[in-house]
Design a protein around this motif. Sequence first.
Motif, PDB file in Angstrom:
ATOM      1  N   ARG A 145       0.793  -1.226   0.000  1.00 47.72           N
ATOM      2  CA  ARG A 145       0.000   0.000   0.000  1.00 47.72           C
ATOM      3  C   ARG A 145       0.826   1.277   0.000  1.00 47.72           C
ATOM      4  NH1 ARG A 145      -4.699  -1.862  -1.882  1.00 47.72           N
ATOM      5  NH2 ARG A 145      -5.946  -3.027  -0.377  1.00 47.72           N
ATOM      6  N   LYS A 146       1.813   1.389   0.889  1.00 48.26           N
ATOM      7  CA  LYS A 146       2.529   2.661   1.004  1.00 48.26           C
ATOM      8  C   LYS A 146       3.854   2.485   1.728  1.00 48.26           C
ATOM      9  CE  LYS A 146      -0.043   4.008   5.186  1.00 48.26           C
ATOM     10  NZ  LYS A 146      -0.875   5.064   5.813  1.00 48.26           N
ATOM     11  N   VAL A 147       4.722   3.472   1.519  1.00 47.80           N
ATOM     12  CA  VAL A 147       6.044   3.522   2.135  1.00 47.80           C
ATOM     13  C   VAL A 147       6.163   4.825   2.905  1.00 47.80           C
ATOM     14  CG1 VAL A 147       8.541   3.431   1.725  1.00 47.80           C
ATOM     15  CG2 VAL A 147       6.980   2.281   0.133  1.00 47.80           C
ATOM     16  N   SER A 148       6.855   4.781   4.038  1.00 54.63           N
ATOM     17  CA  SER A 148       7.133   6.021   4.767  1.00 54.63           C
ATOM     18  C   SER A 148       8.563   5.999   5.283  1.00 54.63           C
ATOM     19  CB  SER A 148       6.157   6.226   5.929  1.00 54.63           C
ATOM     20  OG  SER A 148       6.237   5.160   6.855  1.00 54.63           O
ATOM     21  N   PHE A 184      17.848   5.771   2.425  1.00 51.79           N
ATOM     22  CA  PHE A 184      16.494   5.231   2.503  1.00 51.79           C
ATOM     23  C   PHE A 184      15.745   5.394   1.187  1.00 51.79           C
ATOM     24  CE2 PHE A 184      17.942   6.031   6.773  1.00 51.79           C
ATOM     25  CZ  PHE A 184      17.661   4.815   7.372  1.00 51.79           C
ATOM     26  N   LEU A 185      16.117   6.397   0.413  1.00 47.15           N
ATOM     27  CA  LEU A 185      15.583   6.487  -0.944  1.00 47.15           C
ATOM     28  C   LEU A 185      16.133   5.355  -1.811  1.00 47.15           C
ATOM     29  CD1 LEU A 185      15.776  10.346  -1.458  1.00 47.15           C
ATOM     30  CD2 LEU A 185      13.707   8.977  -1.131  1.00 47.15           C
ATOM     31  N   PHE A 186      17.419   5.049  -1.650  1.00 43.89           N
ATOM     32  CA  PHE A 186      17.986   3.894  -2.358  1.00 43.89           C
ATOM     33  C   PHE A 186      17.249   2.617  -1.970  1.00 43.89           C
ATOM     34  CE2 PHE A 186      20.704   0.163  -1.906  1.00 43.89           C
ATOM     35  CZ  PHE A 186      20.953  -0.113  -3.247  1.00 43.89           C
ATOM     36  N   LEU A 187      17.020   2.439  -0.683  1.00 43.31           N
ATOM     37  CA  LEU A 187      16.311   1.250  -0.204  1.00 43.31           C
ATOM     38  C   LEU A 187      14.926   1.147  -0.840  1.00 43.31           C
ATOM     39  CD1 LEU A 187      16.067  -1.178   1.722  1.00 43.31           C
ATOM     40  CD2 LEU A 187      15.342   0.433   3.500  1.00 43.31           C
ATOM     41  N   SER A 188      14.225   2.263  -0.918  1.00 48.14           N
ATOM     42  CA  SER A 188      12.893   2.277  -1.523  1.00 48.14           C
ATOM     43  C   SER A 188      12.969   1.915  -2.998  1.00 48.14           C
ATOM     44  CB  SER A 188      12.257   3.665  -1.364  1.00 48.14           C
ATOM     45  OG  SER A 188      12.202   4.034  -0.005  1.00 48.14           O
ATOM     46  N   ARG A 189      13.948   2.458  -3.699  1.00 49.77           N
ATOM     47  CA  ARG A 189      14.096   2.159  -5.115  1.00 49.77           C
ATOM     48  C   ARG A 189      14.453   0.697  -5.322  1.00 49.77           C
ATOM     49  NH1 ARG A 189      16.908   1.366  -9.542  1.00 49.77           N
ATOM     50  NH2 ARG A 189      16.721   2.744 -11.374  1.00 49.77           N
ATOM     51  N   ARG A 190      15.356   0.176  -4.498  1.00 48.90           N
ATOM     52  CA  ARG A 190      15.823  -1.195  -4.668  1.00 48.90           C
ATOM     53  C   ARG A 190      14.715  -2.208  -4.358  1.00 48.90           C
ATOM     54  NH1 ARG A 190      20.830  -4.215  -4.560  1.00 48.90           N
ATOM     55  NH2 ARG A 190      21.648  -2.548  -5.902  1.00 48.90           N
ATOM     56  N   LEU A 191      13.942  -1.973  -3.306  1.00 50.86           N
ATOM     57  CA  LEU A 191      12.928  -2.943  -2.905  1.00 50.86           C
ATOM     58  C   LEU A 191      11.577  -2.739  -3.575  1.00 50.86           C
ATOM     59  CD1 LEU A 191      13.405  -3.494   0.947  1.00 50.86           C
ATOM     60  CD2 LEU A 191      14.264  -4.868  -0.960  1.00 50.86           C
ATOM     61  N   ILE A 192      11.240  -1.494  -3.920  1.00 52.43           N
ATOM     62  CA  ILE A 192       9.883  -1.203  -4.398  1.00 52.43           C
ATOM     63  C   ILE A 192       9.846  -0.809  -5.867  1.00 52.43           C
ATOM     64  CG2 ILE A 192       7.758   0.055  -3.944  1.00 52.43           C
ATOM     65  CD1 ILE A 192       8.741  -1.722  -1.624  1.00 52.43           C
ATOM     66  N   PRO A 194      11.218   2.438  -9.137  1.00 56.60           N
ATOM     67  CA  PRO A 194      11.778   3.756  -9.459  1.00 56.60           C
ATOM     68  C   PRO A 194      11.059   4.888  -8.731  1.00 56.60           C
ATOM     69  CG  PRO A 194      11.498   2.436 -11.441  1.00 56.60           C
ATOM     70  CD  PRO A 194      10.828   1.684 -10.334  1.00 56.60           C
ATOM     71  N   LEU A 195      11.809   5.937  -8.420  1.00 61.99           N
ATOM     72  CA  LEU A 195      11.298   7.083  -7.682  1.00 61.99           C
ATOM     73  C   LEU A 195      10.882   8.185  -8.653  1.00 61.99           C
ATOM     74  CD1 LEU A 195      14.153   7.175  -5.009  1.00 61.99           C
ATOM     75  CD2 LEU A 195      11.967   5.955  -4.858  1.00 61.99           C
ATOM     76  N   HIS A 196       9.683   8.734  -8.449  1.00 57.33           N
ATOM     77  CA  HIS A 196       9.197   9.765  -9.372  1.00 57.33           C
ATOM     78  C   HIS A 196       8.032  10.513  -8.724  1.00 57.33           C
ATOM     79  CE1 HIS A 196       5.674   7.203 -10.702  1.00 57.33           C
ATOM     80  NE2 HIS A 196       6.449   6.288 -10.187  1.00 57.33           N
ATOM     81  N   GLY A 221       7.908   3.167  -7.471  1.00 55.33           N
ATOM     82  CA  GLY A 221       7.087   2.333  -8.341  1.00 55.33           C
ATOM     83  C   GLY A 221       5.719   2.968  -8.442  1.00 55.33           C
ATOM     84  N   GLU A 222       4.699   2.249  -8.001  1.00 53.43           N
ATOM     85  CA  GLU A 222       3.342   2.800  -7.980  1.00 53.43           C
ATOM     86  C   GLU A 222       2.861   3.074  -6.566  1.00 53.43           C
ATOM     87  OE1 GLU A 222       1.929   3.736 -10.769  1.00 53.43           O
ATOM     88  OE2 GLU A 222       3.766   3.011 -11.722  1.00 53.43           O
ATOM     89  N   LEU A 223       3.730   2.922  -5.570  1.00 53.13           N
ATOM     90  CA  LEU A 223       3.323   3.119  -4.184  1.00 53.13           C
ATOM     91  C   LEU A 223       3.607   4.540  -3.721  1.00 53.13           C
ATOM     92  CD1 LEU A 223       4.538  -0.100  -2.304  1.00 53.13           C
ATOM     93  CD2 LEU A 223       2.386   0.301  -3.522  1.00 53.13           C
TER      94      LEU A 223
END
Length: 322
Positions: A145-148, A184-192, A194-196, A221-223
Amino acid sequence: MPAPVSIGIVGAGIMGERMLRAVLDQSPDLVRVAGIWDPSAEAMARIGGVLPQVTALRDAAAVVAASDCVYVASPPASHLGHARAALGAGRSVFCEKPLAVDLADARAFVAEAGGRGAVNFPFASSPAVATLADWIAKGELGTLRKVSIEVAFARWPRPWQADAAGWLDRREQGGFTREVVSHFLFLSRRLIGPLHGLEASASFPEAGRSERAIAAKLLAGELPLTLTGGVSTTAKDDHNIWMLEGDKGAVRLCDWSLAERRLPDGSWQRAPDALSQLEARPVSLKRQLEGVARLTRGEPHQLATLQEALDVQEIVEAILAS
């Protein structure tokens, strides 16, 4: 068995010394120290005093000449000069983040470098991140659903970084968004994904100094991803939480190395093999150096690619410019 990879280090500050000690702790069949150089005579004298067995090289060119891979741990404005010199001499490059302070130059470098470089985002080799990825892969969260991301500091720079305040607390190269949030942005990109789709704000209340607060919304991604960060907002030197929520549960990474999952009653359960940051760091560094050896030999590796690092830097700089 392949020959050990010789690693030369440019920069004898906190990160340079940390990586130097990590290389010395590994099997000499994997990696060895080619030598170290820093423009500061004081820094070189300190390294010579505590690690006299390490070769002190006369300049950055000597580091390149002596190495199979050059680890660039100097301040950000100098990263690409050293990285280009290493690549031009046929070496591989393992660089601290950010790639550069100039985004256009960073983009040009990534386009010209090919696959011979990587960036030191230790979450690429983190035991706790591997645990999070396993929980996610097993479907424990259901539909994502979401990332924080939440970071906070009693002061900036953190006490152990005080000697680097000359650049680390300046708007041009420093700040906690580049230094900490980028991980933590890298972590989000790697696990979830691309960031946009960034919407952000940053506060610079003290002239000439780095940011003191940020807030952002974007997509991984889409989250949807929400991000908050601030200085003087906690009594802790360093507080951080990365959390991923789904319709059946949630997982989070706390204080760099503690993987936890939310139970049905709402309480949080720590992974049974969780390690403190001090315990986890040598494990991650060993895995990072194994990746450096594979990078240098032209083999597949898990390290953060130059493109991943550039994607993170694009978001970081957009936050700071907002």
